[in-house]
Design a protein around this motif. Structure first.
Motif, PDB file in Angstrom:
ATOM      1  N   ARG A 111      37.879  21.767  51.624  1.00 56.02           N
ATOM      2  CA  ARG A 111      38.489  22.441  50.630  1.00 56.02           C
ATOM      3  C   ARG A 111      39.790  22.634  50.899  1.00 56.02           C
ATOM      4  O   ARG A 111      40.338  22.828  52.236  1.00 56.02           O
ATOM      5  N   ARG A 117      35.391  39.558  43.111  1.00 56.24           N
ATOM      6  CA  ARG A 117      34.207  40.386  43.203  1.00 56.24           C
ATOM      7  C   ARG A 117      33.772  41.020  41.848  1.00 56.24           C
ATOM      8  O   ARG A 117      32.728  41.085  41.137  1.00 56.24           O
ATOM      9  N   MET A 167      32.425  38.343  39.463  1.00 61.20           N
ATOM     10  CA  MET A 167      30.954  38.238  39.760  1.00 61.20           C
ATOM     11  C   MET A 167      30.075  39.372  38.929  1.00 61.20           C
ATOM     12  O   MET A 167      29.187  39.169  38.120  1.00 61.20           O
ATOM     13  N   LEU A 190      30.006  38.771  35.140  1.00 58.45           N
ATOM     14  CA  LEU A 190      29.170  37.786  34.914  1.00 58.45           C
ATOM     15  C   LEU A 190      27.776  37.984  34.933  1.00 58.45           C
ATOM     16  O   LEU A 190      26.638  37.997  34.004  1.00 58.45           O
ATOM     17  N   LEU A 246      37.254  38.690  31.404  1.00 55.33           N
ATOM     18  CA  LEU A 246      37.460  37.462  32.036  1.00 55.33           C
ATOM     19  C   LEU A 246      38.298  36.586  31.287  1.00 55.33           C
ATOM     20  O   LEU A 246      39.000  35.588  31.684  1.00 55.33           O
ATOM     21  N   MET A 279      44.978  24.584  41.036  1.00 56.25           N
ATOM     22  CA  MET A 279      44.162  25.848  41.369  1.00 56.25           C
ATOM     23  C   MET A 279      44.394  26.656  40.080  1.00 56.25           C
ATOM     24  O   MET A 279      43.487  27.067  39.244  1.00 56.25           O
ATOM     25  N   ILE A 317      42.882  25.227  36.790  1.00 53.26           N
ATOM     26  CA  ILE A 317      41.383  25.342  36.833  1.00 53.26           C
ATOM     27  C   ILE A 317      40.996  26.893  36.328  1.00 53.26           C
ATOM     28  O   ILE A 317      40.322  27.413  35.523  1.00 53.26           O
ATOM     29  N   GLY A 318      41.835  27.936  36.840  1.00 55.08           N
ATOM     30  CA  GLY A 318      41.831  29.255  36.571  1.00 55.08           C
ATOM     31  C   GLY A 318      42.012  29.273  35.091  1.00 55.08           C
ATOM     32  O   GLY A 318      41.262  30.255  34.442  1.00 55.08           O
ATOM     33  N   MET A 331      39.069  28.554  32.851  1.00 56.62           N
ATOM     34  CA  MET A 331      37.896  29.522  33.329  1.00 56.62           C
ATOM     35  C   MET A 331      38.215  30.448  32.174  1.00 56.62           C
ATOM     36  O   MET A 331      37.220  30.971  31.604  1.00 56.62           O
ATOM     37  N   CYS A 373      36.552  25.434  40.988  1.00 55.54           N
ATOM     38  CA  CYS A 373      37.632  25.976  41.864  1.00 55.54           C
ATOM     39  C   CYS A 373      36.881  26.130  43.174  1.00 55.54           C
ATOM     40  O   CYS A 373      37.735  25.939  44.374  1.00 55.54           O
ATOM     41  N   ARG A 393      40.000  27.269  49.031  1.00 55.93           N
ATOM     42  CA  ARG A 393      39.692  28.398  49.982  1.00 55.93           C
ATOM     43  C   ARG A 393      40.841  29.206  50.342  1.00 55.93           C
ATOM     44  O   ARG A 393      41.820  28.616  50.343  1.00 55.93           O
ATOM     45  N   GLN A 428      40.506  31.311  53.239  1.00 57.63           N
ATOM     46  CA  GLN A 428      40.260  31.753  54.609  1.00 57.63           C
ATOM     47  C   GLN A 428      39.403  30.638  55.259  1.00 57.63           C
ATOM     48  O   GLN A 428      38.799  30.071  54.723  1.00 57.63           O
TER      49      GLN A 428
HETATM   50  C1  HEC Z   1      41.238  29.106  40.128  1.00 55.15           C
HETATM   51  C2  HEC Z   1      40.187  29.353  41.482  1.00 55.15           C
HETATM   52  C3  HEC Z   1      38.964  30.437  41.043  1.00 55.15           C
HETATM   53  C4  HEC Z   1      38.154  30.330  39.844  1.00 55.15           C
HETATM   54  C5  HEC Z   1      38.290  29.979  38.578  1.00 55.15           C
HETATM   55  C6  HEC Z   1      37.209  31.370  40.532  1.00 55.15           C
HETATM   56  N1  HEC Z   1      37.184  31.501  41.650  1.00 55.15           N
HETATM   57 FE1  HEC Z   1      36.029  32.692  42.724  1.00 55.15          FE
HETATM   58  N2  HEC Z   1      37.166  32.261  44.387  1.00 55.15           N
HETATM   59  C7  HEC Z   1      38.059  31.654  44.544  1.00 55.15           C
HETATM   60  C8  HEC Z   1      38.651  31.490  45.814  1.00 55.15           C
HETATM   61  C9  HEC Z   1      39.756  30.423  46.325  1.00 55.15           C
HETATM   62  C10 HEC Z   1      37.890  32.299  46.620  1.00 55.15           C
HETATM   63  C11 HEC Z   1      37.886  32.372  48.118  1.00 55.15           C
HETATM   64  C12 HEC Z   1      37.052  31.162  48.703  1.00 55.15           C
HETATM   65  C13 HEC Z   1      37.029  31.161  50.173  1.00 55.15           C
HETATM   66  O1  HEC Z   1      38.022  31.382  50.906  1.00 55.15           O
HETATM   67  O2  HEC Z   1      36.056  30.718  50.734  1.00 55.15           O
HETATM   68  C14 HEC Z   1      36.896  32.739  45.697  1.00 55.15           C
HETATM   69  C15 HEC Z   1      35.850  33.762  46.168  1.00 55.15           C
HETATM   70  C16 HEC Z   1      35.095  34.280  45.081  1.00 55.15           C
HETATM   71  C17 HEC Z   1      34.035  35.253  45.664  1.00 55.15           C
HETATM   72  C18 HEC Z   1      33.686  35.830  46.934  1.00 55.15           C
HETATM   73  C19 HEC Z   1      34.531  37.166  47.110  1.00 55.15           C
HETATM   74  C20 HEC Z   1      34.725  37.932  48.326  1.00 55.15           C
HETATM   75  O3  HEC Z   1      34.863  39.111  48.547  1.00 55.15           O
HETATM   76  O4  HEC Z   1      34.540  37.212  49.262  1.00 55.15           O
HETATM   77  C21 HEC Z   1      33.286  35.464  44.529  1.00 55.15           C
HETATM   78  C22 HEC Z   1      32.187  36.527  44.396  1.00 55.15           C
HETATM   79  C23 HEC Z   1      33.740  34.770  43.609  1.00 55.15           C
HETATM   80  N3  HEC Z   1      34.895  34.008  44.015  1.00 55.15           N
HETATM   81  C24 HEC Z   1      33.338  34.559  42.162  1.00 55.15           C
HETATM   82  C25 HEC Z   1      33.720  34.064  41.104  1.00 55.15           C
HETATM   83  C26 HEC Z   1      33.219  33.808  39.799  1.00 55.15           C
HETATM   84  C27 HEC Z   1      31.951  34.555  39.311  1.00 55.15           C
HETATM   85  C28 HEC Z   1      34.077  33.014  39.129  1.00 55.15           C
HETATM   86  C29 HEC Z   1      33.763  32.633  37.271  1.00 55.15           C
HETATM   87  C30 HEC Z   1      33.622  33.733  36.609  1.00 55.15           C
HETATM   88  C31 HEC Z   1      35.067  32.645  39.863  1.00 55.15           C
HETATM   89  N4  HEC Z   1      34.938  33.071  41.173  1.00 55.15           N
HETATM   90  C32 HEC Z   1      36.210  31.798  39.607  1.00 55.15           C
HETATM   91  C33 HEC Z   1      38.837  30.742  43.492  1.00 55.15           C
HETATM   92  C34 HEC Z   1      38.238  30.907  42.245  1.00 55.15           C
END
Ligand code: HEC
Length: 180
Positions: free
Chosen positions: A46, A64, A67, A70, A93, A129, A132-133, A136, A173, A178, A180
């Motif tokens: 990634r 968080r 999540m 959802l 969302l 990124m 994609i956001g 979503m 996404c 990522r 980290q």
């Molecule tokens: C545009 C990009 C993007 C979208 C869309 C996205 N995420 Fe993420 N999310 C990330 C990234 C980047 C990370 C960090 C991952 C890593 O560093 O390993 C992350 C991490 C997370 C984490 C971990 C949080 C933590 O404290 O470590 C959760 C839970 C999560 N996403 C849930 C969701 C959910 C549920 C959705 C959809 C409703 C969503 N994400 C949509 C980019 C996205």
């Protein structure tokens, strides 16, 4: 004499697998080899997005909350509270939720406030990124509209299909970026 002569090809045959295993092991090979045993994850392909610390914390807080949103939506769907599911999607969302601000396209020439989280996101978030956001958040607003209709039509399949479009973008996404 005769028996040791016969044993030679046997020994050579036994040596082959040992030689094959003796190739230099690169980090990639190690990952792949260990993956089968569940001991190590495979190499991470990634893209690393180098957010400053504060912004990374903010992004993960948003995540968080995504999540939890959802989780709330699915709970409400399970209890046939379609309007409540729509409210969560809209408030937490959807395109008009606070978390969508950084993903929305800016008006031409409009600079985000200096030092704001938006400005930081502008500087650091890769375009792929962001798109994609945006997809979503757009899907979440669409889900809210579809699930409002579910109360009248009883068509839960349409609601789940629309929610699937939301999670599809979460997954897309996560598999590409990522922090980290
Ligand atoms: C545009 C990009 C993007 C979208 C869309 C996205 N995420 Fe993420 N999310 C990330 C990234 C980047 C990370 C960090 C991952 C890593 O560093 O390993 C992350 C991490 C997370 C984490 C971990 C949080 C933590 O404290 O470590 C959760 C839970 C999560 N996403 C849930 C969701 C959910 C549920 C959705 C959809 C409703 C969503 N994400 C949509 C980019 C996205």
């Amino acid at each position: 004499m005769r028996s040791s002569f016969l044993a030679l090809p046997v020994l050579m045959a036994m040596a082959v697998p040992l030689q094959a295993a003796d190739v230099p092991i690169t980090p990639q090979h190690q990952g792949m080899a260990a993956h089968g045993h569940g001991a190590m994850v495979s190499p991470d392909s990634r893209e690393l997005v180098a957010f400053p610390l504060e912004m990374r914390a903010q992004q993960l807080r948003n995540m968080r909350d995504h999540m939890e949103a959802l989780d709330g939506i699915l709970t409400e769907l399970g209890e046939a509270n379609y309007d409540a599911a729509a409210r969560i999607a809209t408030d937490r969302l959807g395109l008009d939720s606070p978390s969508a601000a950084a993903c929305k396209p800016k008006l031409p020439g409009a600079a985000p406030a200096k030092g704001s989280m938006d400005e930081m996101m502008d500087l650091y978030m890769p375009e792929g990124m962001r798109s994609i956001g945006l997809a979503m958040h757009t899907a979440a607003s669409k889900f809210a509209a579809v699930v409002r209709d579910t109360a009248k039509s009883g068509d839960t399949r349409a609601a789940y299909a629309a929610l699937g479009q939301v999670t599809h973008n979460c997954a897309a996404c996560h598999s590409a970026y990522r922090l980290q």
